[in-house]
Design a protein around this motif. Structure first.
Motif, short mmCIF file in Angstrom:
data_model
loop_
_atom_site.label_atom_id
_atom_site.label_comp_id
_atom_site.label_asym_id
_atom_site.label_seq_id
_atom_site.Cartn_x
_atom_site.Cartn_y
_atom_site.Cartn_z
N TYR A 328 -54.10 -34.51 3.59
CA TYR A 328 -53.07 -35.53 3.46
C TYR A 328 -52.22 -35.22 2.23
N THR A 329 -50.94 -35.53 2.30
CA THR A 329 -50.06 -35.33 1.15
C THR A 329 -50.74 -35.83 -0.14
N TYR A 330 -51.42 -36.97 -0.01
CA TYR A 330 -51.98 -37.61 -1.20
C TYR A 330 -53.47 -37.33 -1.42
N1 PLP Z 1 -45.25 -37.37 9.37
C1 PLP Z 1 -44.38 -36.46 8.88
C2 PLP Z 1 -43.04 -36.30 9.52
C3 PLP Z 1 -44.75 -35.69 7.74
O1 PLP Z 1 -43.91 -34.76 7.25
C4 PLP Z 1 -46.04 -35.89 7.15
C5 PLP Z 1 -46.46 -35.13 5.98
O2 PLP Z 1 -45.79 -34.25 5.47
C6 PLP Z 1 -46.90 -36.83 7.72
C7 PLP Z 1 -46.48 -37.56 8.82
C8 PLP Z 1 -48.27 -37.05 7.16
O3 PLP Z 1 -48.24 -37.77 5.96
P1 PLP Z 1 -49.50 -37.79 4.97
O4 PLP Z 1 -49.70 -36.39 4.52
O5 PLP Z 1 -49.10 -38.72 3.85
O6 PLP Z 1 -50.68 -38.31 5.78
#
Ligand code: PLP
Ligand code: PXG
Length: 450
Positions: A328-330
């Motif tokens: 996850y990004t975070y």
């Molecule tokens: N949706 C899109 C279009 C994304 O670019 C990303 C992450 O880059 C996500 C969902 C997933 O987000 P997260 O990493 O916060 O779960």
């Protein structure tokens, strides 16, 4: 040139002036009812919330089973502020920063021996889905590619993302969402033959877990990747397992090469009087999922702790390149990791897990004193958790416990109602007098209840 903000925030956290209730679509909420009858909390400290009408509420639910060290811990706030001021964000994909490494090391110290590889998430739901994917990746890396089935349990709760939803066993959460993970099956919940008003663990010898052998006979062990259970089911209304049940699940899963996942999102961080349910029960799974108490809920964060074996099979067993296509990004966010480090320090310095264990006998005695109150059909407890089950009203299941929730709120007590079960899980800093206050308020309410 960097801009420096010296102005205070343009909102007042504790003020409801100008708050418009229309736009926030609330989770797991009767939105229409809430917006006609709003109950807003505006501040919190120690064992208490403050409501928007200026009343103090004794928090007998640790928020949502998560504020284990009590509210408003200054050391966590200071750690968060320092992290925000130093490194607001940095990626953990192909880059790193020190805080999640530090937190993983600290976390490994309180996990069962052998479980010391930590993957960070942002919630319990993400932890559940991460753990399930880890189990699939483990078998895949070992060349065991026919193992795709995931076994959950009736009345289990593993969050609301598709993986956790699929292995979860709460019909209301699942029924509307037909597109679930394929190949899932469920064990029975542990409440079928349960002794009512049992203190602590249900009596037993683990025989209930032999049902897993039946599922193995049905599907073939070679198709089953993992079994996921909560050591004690929280969300379903506090379902306490029989003695020997988790041990037996461990024996059967080990015998058949199936991974065992304990979802400890609620049972972790002292809730049962030990760092984990695994420690309390003396049963070591292959993977543990965590969230909630990890940061005392100050900043959202979850974690999945894997055994060396699971980790090494995936990381050492994969071809050159990224070993686990997941994240996850975070994952390992610096501010959350700072909150986690400060939280673990509080747990350690204040001995809160042992404190919860020491208070559990008083807690058990107090909650079971409600056995003779009107409408009460069962009381269950373990560690600093209790479930008080009420008889449903004819034709309106859940209405009676909802009324207790509303009346308790009006009398300065925050409880949690799921169906007709009142679930209690106070911060681990609770005093004996506060336990008596919770039980006294509930007794008064139940006596007057239709
Ligand atoms: N949706 C899109 C279009 C994304 O670019 C990303 C992450 O880059 C996500 C969902 C997933 O987000 P997260 O990493 O916060 O779960
Ligand atoms: N696993 C377990 C065992 C949980 O209890 C989750 C996963 C999901 O965590 P997140 O952070 O995604 O909500 C949980 C969450 C309640 C209640 O009152 C319980 C939870 C959440 C909200 C309310 O029973 N448990």
């Amino acid at each position: 040139m960097a801009t420096q903000t010296t102005q205070p925030a343009s909102f007042d956290v504790a003020s409801t002036a100008g708050v418009d209730l229309d736009h926030f679509w609330m989770p797991f909420t009767n939105n229409r009812y809430f917006k006609d009858n709003p109950r807003l909390l505006v501040a919190a400290e120690g064992m208490y919330y403050t409501s928007s009408d200026g009343r103090r509420l004794l928090d007998s639910t640790s928020g949502l089973w998560c504020v284990n060290a009590g509210h408003g811990r200054a050391a966590i706030g200071a750690a968060v502020a320092e992290a925000v001021g130093t490194l607001d964000f940095a990626p953990t994909f192909q880059l790193g920063h020190p805080l999640p490494f530090r937190l993983a090391s600290e976390l490994a110290k309180i996990m069962p021996a052998g479980l010391d590889r930590v993957f960070f998430t942002n919630s319990g739901s993400e932890s559940a889905d991460t753990a399930l994917k880890m189990a699939l990746a483990y078998h895949h890396a070992r060349g065991d590619q026919t193992r795709f089935r995931l076994i959950g349990r009736q009345r289990g709760y593993h969050g609301t993302n598709f993986g956790g939803l699929s292995v979860g066993g709460l019909g209301g959460n699942r029924r509307r969402f037909v597109s679930q993970v394929w190949g899932v099956d469920h064990l029975s919940h542990t409440q079928g033959q349960a002794v009512r008003f049992q203190r602590g663990l249900q009596p037993g010898n683990g025989a209930l877990a032999d049902e897993l052998e039946d599922l193995i006979a049905l599907h073939g062990a070679e198709t089953i990747a993992a079994v996921i259970v909560e050591p004690m089911a929280g969300s379903a209304g506090v379902l306490v397992p029989p003695q020997g049940y988790l041990q037996r699940l461990r024996e059967i899963t080990r015998k058949h090469g199936i991974l065992l996942i304990f979802d400890e999102v609620i049972t972790g961080f002292g809730r049962l009087g030990a760092a984990t349910g695994a420690e309390l029960f003396g049963v070591t799974p292959d993977i543990i999922t965590l969230a909630k108490g990890l940061t005392n809920a100050t900043v959202p964060m979850g974690a999945v702790v894997a055994s060396r074996e699971v980790h090494d099979a995936i990381v050492e067993g994969s071809p050159e390149g990224i070993e686990f296509y997941h994240g996850y990004t975070y994952s390992g966010h610096p501010v959350a990791a700072a909150a986690g480090l400060a939280t673990l320090q509080i747990y350690r310095e204040e001995g809160l897990f042992a404190r919860a264990g020491a208070m559990a006998a008083k807690w058990e005695e107090a909650v079971h004193s409600l056995a003779d109150c009107p409408h009460v059909v069962d009381i269950r407890n373990l560690g600093l958790v209790a479930g008080i089950e009420l008889a449903p009203r004819d034709g309106t299941p859940g209405a009676r416990a909802t009324e207790v929730f509303q009346k308790a709120f009006d009398r300065g007590l925050l409880i949690r109602a799921t169906g007709d079960i009142i679930a209690l899980s106070p911060p681990l800093i609770i005093s004996g007098d506060q336990i008596d206050e919770i039980v006294g308020t509930l007794r008064t309410l139940l006596k007057d209840l239709a």
